[in-house]
Design an enzyme around this catalytic site. Structure first.
Site, short mmCIF file in Angstrom:
data_model
loop_
_atom_site.label_atom_id
_atom_site.label_comp_id
_atom_site.label_asym_id
_atom_site.label_seq_id
_atom_site.Cartn_x
_atom_site.Cartn_y
_atom_site.Cartn_z
N HIS A 178 14.12 50.99 -31.90
CA HIS A 178 13.45 50.02 -31.02
C HIS A 178 13.54 48.60 -31.58
O HIS A 178 13.36 47.64 -30.83
CB HIS A 178 12.00 50.44 -30.73
CG HIS A 178 11.04 50.20 -31.86
ND1 HIS A 178 10.62 51.20 -32.71
CD2 HIS A 178 10.39 49.08 -32.27
CE1 HIS A 178 9.76 50.72 -33.59
NE2 HIS A 178 9.60 49.42 -33.34
N ASP A 212 14.15 57.48 -32.70
CA ASP A 212 13.87 56.09 -33.03
C ASP A 212 14.49 55.68 -34.36
O ASP A 212 13.83 55.08 -35.22
CB ASP A 212 12.36 55.83 -33.04
CG ASP A 212 12.03 54.34 -32.90
OD1 ASP A 212 12.95 53.57 -32.56
OD2 ASP A 212 10.88 53.96 -33.14
N SER A 266 8.08 47.83 -38.61
CA SER A 266 8.90 48.90 -38.03
C SER A 266 10.26 48.97 -38.71
O SER A 266 10.96 47.98 -38.85
CB SER A 266 9.10 48.66 -36.54
OG SER A 266 7.89 48.79 -35.84
#
Length: 559
Positions: A196, A236, A307
């Site tokens: 992402h 992801d 992230s």
């Protein structure tokens, strides 16, 4: 916040619906083939011959089903089986000659699954292929037994910078960018991060400007160009490459070595504050927030920008990768176990979009039952019409106990094996059928099935909703199976089964409850199904009630 987390909370507070008309019939019903009919055999051979031009492994699988299920000797069946087998063998040898060992392994698995003979194949061929695959994969073989200075860990972590150009709001332009984190896993400049974080770079639906860079701790002013090698939206994960020598390379550990309460550290760029180190503990394991396996819950401080950063242990081994945090809840953050990275690296390194396989089924863990003799495994609770599982002869109530000889004790084991495979592979399932699924009413039976891995849809529940009767589709989606209660009123049903712990069970539905489907809605994203139901629930004293329920169209129990 992670997309799946947002969906879970949306469903939890769902109360008002903008609903459209109900559908109660299938749009694509599948009728199992009767392989004893000459016309069916002729038509299937024609289909297989056409498939052979573009999908040789699928053609081989269809030919094997035809050969196995036909009750009569048929020369044309043997010929088409031989034709398919020869082509896949040729492709297997071509893959070996071109050193495409990942492709060679896929083809070898497929040939073995249908018992097609291969000449001059060493007994340890799989071991040789695995070793050759591992030798060419970045990030394998790095071991670290003692801690390094924290400065080393910082230098091995990068800030991911995705330049999205200019965002215009109210007539003014603003610099638009996405910031994340990543870490080196190979001296040649390979980096792991979240999908992402770099999504605009590879998402075909994104039409804007996008440029990918990284920034090193030793030179925070310079943006170094990077490219995306492979990406996996489902887990992801993404593998990046930059043309520099990594200043420090992280070894990949094993999250299985971590217990709840053990100390971990997170490195990243929260809110753009580059190379921040925070600490915490493993709060929980086994949180089901991803469709292909459970994740780890941690309490280390995580914010936007973390992230893709590494979660390391006391020795500096990567144990997990940050992928989601709930900013409105302090200390409630999640990380992807490093085992998922290690299993995906060979496929990510091959380049492009990583697609996963499935057989069109839904099920839960099945504990061993000494009284009935049923083994532990994966219980099949639903099969999609026309899916490869149903076509292969798998039945509702069967228990899958192994894939290619690897023992399966439940859904997590099944997904872990599938993580090493790609679609368009034929696998061998070891299946236990209880007495109710066999001709022998006294005992169950065990058998082997050759099953083709199809491409897993983005939303398996939506695929089921489109292809099956709504009464059947309610089982995997809401956790209750319906049966038509009236020929005159198509929307009227009776509940015939309820799966424990699923949405229907938590909403208070019981077997024999009457249900009328008033309206259904699927949003444009096709990631959820909302239903307005009229019922008289037994648990509510049979009082009439209109209830709204919603369910995601993906879950860890589709396979």
């Amino acid at each position: 916040m992670n997309k799946r987390l947002r969906l879970v909370f949306q469903l939890a507070i769902f109360s008002l619906l903008i609903l459209v008309g109900c559908r109660s019939t299938s749009q694509d019903e599948f009728v199992p083939l009767d392989y004893t009919e000459a016309d069916v055999i002729h038509n299937e051979i024609a289909t297989i011959t056409k498939l052979l031009e573009t999908e040789s492994v699928k053609a081989l699988w269809r030919a094997s089903l035809l050969q196995h299920n036909s009750s009569v000797e048929h020369e044309a069946i043997a010929q088409v089986m031989e034709l398919c087998g020869q082509k896949v063998v040729q492709q297997y040898h071509a893959a070996l000659d071109s050193h495409n060992y990942l492709e060679a392994r896929r083809l070898l698995w497929s040939l073995e699954a249908v018992d097609y003979p291969l000449d001059e194949v060493p007994q340890n061929q799989h071991q040789q292929l695995d070793e050759k695959i591992a030798s060419s994969v970045p990030g394998y073989g790095i071991v670290q037994d003692s801690p390094h200075p924290v400065a080393d860990y910082i230098s091995g972590t990068v800030t991911i910078w995705v330049d999205l150009g200019i965002h215009v709001s109210r007539g003014l332009g603003y610099a638009n960018r996405a910031i994340g984190s990543g870490f080196f896993i190979d001296k040649k400049g390979y980096i792991i991060t979240n999908y992402h974080v770099i999504q605009p770079e590879v998402d075909p639906e994104y039409e804007g400007y996008s440029r990918l860079y990284i920034k090193l701790s030793s030179d925070p002013e310079t943006r170094i160009p990077a490219k995306v090698v492979g990406w996996d939206p489902l887990l992801d994960l993404a593998l990046l490459k930059t043309e520099i020598d990594a200043p420090y390379v992280f070894p990949l550990g094993s999250s299985q070595d971590l217990d709840v309460g053990e100390r971990i550290y997170a490195i990243g760029s929260p809110a753009g504050l580059e190379w921040t180190l925070t600490s915490g503990i493993v709060s929980a394991k086994g949180r089901r927030l991803l469709a292909m396996g459970p994740v780890m819950q941690i309490d280390a401080a995580i914010n936007s920008g973390n992230s893709g950063g590494p979660i390391i242990d006391e020795k500096g081994n990567v144990e997990a990768i940050v992928f989601a945090g709930m900013l409105e809840y302090e200390g409630l953050n999640f990380a992807i176990p490093v085992e998922y990275v290690k299993s995906q690296l060979p496929i990510l390194a091959a380049g492009g979009l990583r697609e996963h396989g499935w057989i069109g089924a839904y099920g839960k863990d099945n504990p061993a039952d000494e009284f009935s003799g049923a083994p532990s495994g994966l219980l099949v609770q639903y099969l999609m019409p026309g899916g490869s599982g149903q076509r292969s002869g798998l039945k509702k109530g069967d228990v899958i106990t192994a894939i290619n000889g690897i023992a399966i004790t439940g859904i997590d084991d099944f997904h872990n094996v599938l993580k090493t495979m790609v679609p368009q592979t034929i696998i061998t399932l070891s299946v236990y059928s209880p007495a109710s699924n066999t001709d022998d009413e006294a005992t169950g039976s065990e058998r082997l099935l050759s099953v083709y891995l199809e491409k897993r849809p983005n939303q398996p529940g939506y695929e089921i909703y489109q292809r099956d009767l709504i009464s059947n589709a309610f089982l995997p989606i809401f956790g209750m199976e319906l049966q038509s209660a009236s020929h005159k009123k198509k929307e009227s049903y009776t509940v015939v089964s309820v799966l424990p712990g699923e949405i229907a069970d938590e909403s208070g539905f019981s077997v024999h409850d009457p249900v009328e489907i008033i309206k259904l809605e699927v949003p444009k994203t096709k990631d959820a199904l909302y239903a307005q139901l009229y019922t008289k629930k037994r648990k509510n004293g049979y009082f009439e009630v209109s209830i709204a329920v919603g369910a995601p169209l993906d879950s860890p129990f589709y396979f």
